[in-house]
Design a protein around this motif. Structure first.
Motif, PDB file in Angstrom:
ATOM      1  N   VAL A  83      33.037  33.405  42.488  1.00  0.00           N
ATOM      2  CA  VAL A  83      34.095  33.992  43.306  1.00  0.00           C
ATOM      3  C   VAL A  83      35.366  33.902  42.468  1.00  0.00           C
ATOM      4  CG1 VAL A  83      35.374  33.872  45.482  1.00  0.00           C
ATOM      5  CG2 VAL A  83      32.965  33.178  45.413  1.00  0.00           C
ATOM      6  N   LEU A  84      35.924  35.047  42.145  1.00  0.00           N
ATOM      7  CA  LEU A  84      37.141  35.042  41.331  1.00  0.00           C
ATOM      8  C   LEU A  84      38.358  35.039  42.245  1.00  0.00           C
ATOM      9  CD1 LEU A  84      36.494  37.510  38.371  1.00  0.00           C
ATOM     10  CD2 LEU A  84      36.448  35.013  38.385  1.00  0.00           C
TER      11      LEU A  84
ATOM     12  N   ALA B  76      35.759  32.065  33.553  1.00  0.00           N
ATOM     13  CA  ALA B  76      36.827  32.576  34.408  1.00  0.00           C
ATOM     14  C   ALA B  76      37.572  33.652  33.613  1.00  0.00           C
ATOM     15  CB  ALA B  76      37.761  31.431  34.795  1.00  0.00           C
ATOM     16  N   SER B  77      38.729  34.068  34.081  1.00  0.00           N
ATOM     17  CA  SER B  77      39.569  34.979  33.298  1.00  0.00           C
ATOM     18  C   SER B  77      40.902  34.272  33.106  1.00  0.00           C
ATOM     19  CB  SER B  77      39.755  36.299  34.045  1.00  0.00           C
ATOM     20  OG  SER B  77      40.937  36.242  34.828  1.00  0.00           O
ATOM     21  N   PRO B  78      41.770  34.778  32.241  1.00  0.00           N
ATOM     22  CA  PRO B  78      43.072  34.120  32.092  1.00  0.00           C
ATOM     23  C   PRO B  78      43.877  34.112  33.399  1.00  0.00           C
ATOM     24  CG  PRO B  78      42.677  35.634  30.278  1.00  0.00           C
ATOM     25  CD  PRO B  78      41.566  35.852  31.256  1.00  0.00           C
ATOM     26  N   HIS B  79      43.506  34.996  34.338  1.00  0.00           N
ATOM     27  CA  HIS B  79      44.274  35.141  35.581  1.00  0.00           C
ATOM     28  C   HIS B  79      43.583  34.520  36.786  1.00  0.00           C
ATOM     29  CE1 HIS B  79      46.757  38.066  33.421  1.00  0.00           C
ATOM     30  NE2 HIS B  79      45.621  38.475  32.907  1.00  0.00           N
ATOM     31  N   HIS B  80      42.386  33.974  36.584  1.00  0.00           N
ATOM     32  CA  HIS B  80      41.592  33.569  37.751  1.00  0.00           C
ATOM     33  C   HIS B  80      41.007  32.169  37.645  1.00  0.00           C
ATOM     34  CE1 HIS B  80      41.517  37.979  38.018  1.00  0.00           C
ATOM     35  NE2 HIS B  80      41.504  37.754  39.320  1.00  0.00           N
TER      36      HIS B  80
ATOM     37  N   MET C 190      35.433  43.233  37.024  1.00  0.00           N
ATOM     38  CA  MET C 190      36.053  42.535  38.153  1.00  0.00           C
ATOM     39  C   MET C 190      37.559  42.331  37.915  1.00  0.00           C
ATOM     40  SD  MET C 190      33.318  39.765  39.596  1.00  0.00           S
ATOM     41  CE  MET C 190      32.592  39.012  38.174  1.00  0.00           C
ATOM     42  N   ILE C 191      37.933  42.119  36.656  1.00  0.00           N
ATOM     43  CA  ILE C 191      39.338  41.817  36.399  1.00  0.00           C
ATOM     44  C   ILE C 191      40.100  43.002  35.797  1.00  0.00           C
ATOM     45  CG2 ILE C 191      38.921  39.338  36.131  1.00  0.00           C
ATOM     46  CD1 ILE C 191      39.262  39.847  33.061  1.00  0.00           C
ATOM     47  N   ALA C 192      39.496  44.202  35.891  1.00  0.00           N
ATOM     48  CA  ALA C 192      40.123  45.388  35.298  1.00  0.00           C
ATOM     49  C   ALA C 192      41.598  45.566  35.705  1.00  0.00           C
ATOM     50  CB  ALA C 192      39.309  46.622  35.637  1.00  0.00           C
ATOM     51  N   PRO C 193      41.966  45.359  36.986  1.00  0.00           N
ATOM     52  CA  PRO C 193      43.379  45.559  37.370  1.00  0.00           C
ATOM     53  C   PRO C 193      44.348  44.606  36.651  1.00  0.00           C
ATOM     54  CG  PRO C 193      41.973  45.376  39.311  1.00  0.00           C
ATOM     55  CD  PRO C 193      41.139  45.010  38.139  1.00  0.00           C
ATOM     56  N   TYR C 194      43.847  43.556  36.053  1.00  0.00           N
ATOM     57  CA  TYR C 194      44.724  42.546  35.419  1.00  0.00           C
ATOM     58  C   TYR C 194      44.854  42.772  33.920  1.00  0.00           C
ATOM     59  CZ  TYR C 194      44.223  39.893  39.748  1.00  0.00           C
ATOM     60  OH  TYR C 194      44.250  39.493  41.058  1.00  0.00           O
ATOM     61  N   LYS C 195      44.239  43.848  33.449  1.00  0.00           N
ATOM     62  CA  LYS C 195      44.034  44.036  32.022  1.00  0.00           C
ATOM     63  C   LYS C 195      45.298  43.802  31.178  1.00  0.00           C
ATOM     64  CE  LYS C 195      41.425  47.027  28.951  1.00  0.00           C
ATOM     65  NZ  LYS C 195      40.937  48.381  28.755  1.00  0.00           N
ATOM     66  N   ASN C 196      46.410  44.440  31.562  1.00  0.00           N
ATOM     67  CA  ASN C 196      47.595  44.377  30.699  1.00  0.00           C
ATOM     68  C   ASN C 196      48.666  43.426  31.210  1.00  0.00           C
ATOM     69  OD1 ASN C 196      46.591  46.220  28.750  1.00  0.00           O
ATOM     70  ND2 ASN C 196      46.957  47.871  30.242  1.00  0.00           N
TER      71      ASN C 196
ATOM     72  N   GLN D 199      27.885  26.358  49.195  1.00  0.00           N
ATOM     73  CA  GLN D 199      28.799  25.254  48.959  1.00  0.00           C
ATOM     74  C   GLN D 199      29.330  25.272  47.530  1.00  0.00           C
ATOM     75  OE1 GLN D 199      26.839  21.379  48.630  1.00  0.00           O
ATOM     76  NE2 GLN D 199      25.111  22.303  49.731  1.00  0.00           N
ATOM     77  N   LEU D 200      30.423  24.550  47.351  1.00  0.00           N
ATOM     78  CA  LEU D 200      31.098  24.561  46.062  1.00  0.00           C
ATOM     79  C   LEU D 200      30.203  23.934  44.984  1.00  0.00           C
ATOM     80  CD1 LEU D 200      33.627  24.978  44.356  1.00  0.00           C
ATOM     81  CD2 LEU D 200      34.534  22.832  45.253  1.00  0.00           C
ATOM     82  N   GLY D 201      29.988  24.678  43.911  1.00  0.00           N
ATOM     83  CA  GLY D 201      29.205  24.160  42.799  1.00  0.00           C
ATOM     84  C   GLY D 201      30.123  23.592  41.736  1.00  0.00           C
ATOM     85  N   PHE D 202      30.816  24.482  41.014  1.00  0.00           N
ATOM     86  CA  PHE D 202      31.787  24.015  40.036  1.00  0.00           C
ATOM     87  C   PHE D 202      32.939  25.008  39.931  1.00  0.00           C
ATOM     88  CE2 PHE D 202      29.121  26.767  37.468  1.00  0.00           C
ATOM     89  CZ  PHE D 202      29.981  27.327  36.532  1.00  0.00           C
ATOM     90  N   ILE D 203      34.015  24.559  39.295  1.00  0.00           N
ATOM     91  CA  ILE D 203      35.197  25.401  39.134  1.00  0.00           C
ATOM     92  C   ILE D 203      35.455  25.600  37.649  1.00  0.00           C
ATOM     93  CG2 ILE D 203      37.683  25.591  39.552  1.00  0.00           C
ATOM     94  CD1 ILE D 203      37.240  23.604  41.923  1.00  0.00           C
ATOM     95  N   ALA D 204      35.671  26.859  37.257  1.00  0.00           N
ATOM     96  CA  ALA D 204      36.098  27.151  35.887  1.00  0.00           C
ATOM     97  C   ALA D 204      37.578  27.501  35.949  1.00  0.00           C
ATOM     98  CB  ALA D 204      35.286  28.310  35.324  1.00  0.00           C
ATOM     99  N   PHE D 205      38.365  26.810  35.124  1.00  0.00           N
ATOM    100  CA  PHE D 205      39.804  27.040  35.162  1.00  0.00           C
ATOM    101  C   PHE D 205      40.187  28.265  34.336  1.00  0.00           C
ATOM    102  CE2 PHE D 205      39.458  22.724  36.647  1.00  0.00           C
ATOM    103  CZ  PHE D 205      40.385  22.705  37.672  1.00  0.00           C
ATOM    104  N   PRO D 206      41.369  28.836  34.621  1.00  0.00           N
ATOM    105  CA  PRO D 206      41.784  30.069  33.936  1.00  0.00           C
ATOM    106  C   PRO D 206      41.705  29.933  32.412  1.00  0.00           C
ATOM    107  CG  PRO D 206      43.289  29.592  35.724  1.00  0.00           C
ATOM    108  CD  PRO D 206      42.353  28.423  35.630  1.00  0.00           C
ATOM    109  N   GLY D 207      41.177  30.979  31.788  1.00  0.00           N
ATOM    110  CA  GLY D 207      41.119  31.033  30.330  1.00  0.00           C
ATOM    111  C   GLY D 207      39.798  30.570  29.748  1.00  0.00           C
TER     112      GLY D 207
END
Lengths: 68, 379
Positions: free
Chosen positions: B298-299, B275-279, B232-238, B263-271
């Protein structure tokens, strides 16, 4: 006339009849409770309670009667 | 009916699989008992934070205001996760740490969802319940501890199955539920062990199997990152980490538009791990008893608040999420919790009588051959 001094050997189906019935009903209750959120939950909880009731019955209640 | 030699093999399997895991299983049953009621015990210890009764009209506080409040309370810390407890829908909890990948030093800030006011900071990583939790989950040893307990759980499964097989030869001449009380402690102990063990079979199998699945949870999440997240985050790799963060409220709205029926369950913050470092990892959930436990990630790009990707959970995470309530017993109200507690105590009795059967037999000295034959027949 006494035909058997001891209980004769039981068949596998006799040995596992009650355990299997309890296992199937309580398993159904465990899963059913997961998919319902209304009054049917009581039914599921009752099914899960069966092992506890059976244990209490045979450990404490049944000996009271069989001693007579 | 099984032959003598196969009975002996099963008895060997039962003896050793149980002996190895029994001490740990006793520990898990004892620590698990208070954990069933962790919510109630928390309330009782006064750790529960009440939502104040205020007259509030209009919309709830924005996610950005909530986050800003938490950051003001804990300056220098980064947010990790943001979630709600089921019984307090008007509270948001934000967990924080020094870095997004920290493994200790966590803080929690509880916020009023209406006003973004800080309601309290419950203690984390301390107290009786924390010790119980750590002993139950990983023996204070992190991932190796979790996997070790998972292995012990697997041995318990082997012990349960071999125990069911051995139930038959012991019960050939006994009625179901018969406990021989008048013929010595040993036979009574054996009958109690066999009877209680077979009666709680389904529950024990379910709790043991779901416990083993839970022991793998960290590895399953890691595999998910490798298997799905990386695609899912391949475009953000570098790309370098984001230099600024877009509005969390806008990001949540993007997720809501992507999954309008959830409905909204929970949020994972970047890193963080979810989640990913960018999402922002925004996890949406359904409404039914089953789907409210199944999250859909949902990223959302944390820099631009635009959708990157959203995929259904793979089967192994569905299995993990469905197995959790079956282990915790937290899905059927107080009745189910009490049943869980009683069944847990019965399990302790089965473990203890099993251990005593082995211990006493070890020390048994039978002087004459006749009583030895009688005993071995009984066993």
């Amino acid at each position: 006339m006494v035909t058997h001094l001891f209980m004769p050997n039981k068949q596998l189906s006799q040995i596992f009849f009650w355990p299997l019935l309890i296992a199937v009903v309580s398993m159904a209750g465990l899963i059913f409770a997961l998919v319902v959120d209304d009054a049917r939950e009581y039914l599921a909880n009752a099914a899960i309670a069966i092992p506890v009731l059976v244990a209490v019955f045979f450990y404490w209640i049944y000996p009271l009667f069989s001693r007579r | 009916m099984s032959t003598q030699s196969s009975i002996r093999t099963w008895a060997w399997v039962h003896k050793w699989s149980s002996l190895v895991c029994t001490v740990f299983m006793l520990l898990l049953c004892l620590t698990g008992l208070p954990l069933i009621f962790h919510h109630e015990i928390g309330d009782w210890l006064g750790n529960h934070i009440e939502t104040p009764q205020i007259a509030h009209q209009g919309p709830l506080a924005s996610m950005d205001a909530l986050l800003a409040s938490a950051k003001t309370k804990q300056p220098g810390m980064v947010p990790l996760y943001m979630y709600r407890e089921e019984d307090e829908p008007l509270q948001w909890v934000i967990s924080m740490a020094k870095t997004a990948t920290a493994e200790s030093g966590f803080k929690q800030v509880v916020l009023d969802a209406r006003t973004a006011q800080v309601l309290g900071e419950p203690p984390v990583e301390e107290g009786f319940m924390y010790v119980m939790f750590k002993l139950h989950v990983d023996l204070f040893a992190g991932l190796p501890g979790m996997l070790f307990l998972g292995l012990m759980g697997f041995l318990l499964l082997v012990a349960i199955i071999s125990g069911v097989v051995l139930y038959a030869p012991f019960m050939r001449k006994l009625a179901f539920g018969e406990i021989r009380r008048q013929r010595g402690k040993k036979l009574k102990r054996l009958d109690v062990h066999n009877f209680l063990g077979i009666v709680i079979l389904s529950w024990a199998l379910v709790v043991a199997a779901t416990g083993v699945i839970n022991a793998w949870s960290d590895l399953l999440i890691k595999y998910w990152q490798f298997d799905q997240m990386s695609q899912m985050i391949a475009p953000y790799k570098n790309l370098p980490p984001p230099d600024r963060f877009a509005s969390l409220q806008a990001s949540v709205q993007v997720a809501q538009q992507t999954e309008p029926d959830m409905q909204l369950g929970f949020i994972a913050f970047p890193g963080t791990a979810y989640a990913s470092p960018h999402h922002y990892g925004i996890f949406m959930r359904g409404d039914s008893p089953i789907t409210k436990r199944l999250f859909k990630p949902v990223l959302v790009d944390a820099r631009t608040a635009t959708l990157t990707d959203s995929r259904d959970l793979p089967w192994y995470l569905v299995a993990l999420l469905v197995s959790q309530p079956l282990h915790f017993g937290d899905y059927g109200g107080m009745t189910l919790k009490w049943l869980w507690a009683v069944l847990d105590v019965i399990t302790i009795i089965v473990l203890w009588t099993g251990l005593m059967l082995w211990w006493k037999k070890r020390h048994q000295y039978v002087p004459d051959i006749r009583s030895r034959i009688t005993l071995s027949e009984a066993y």
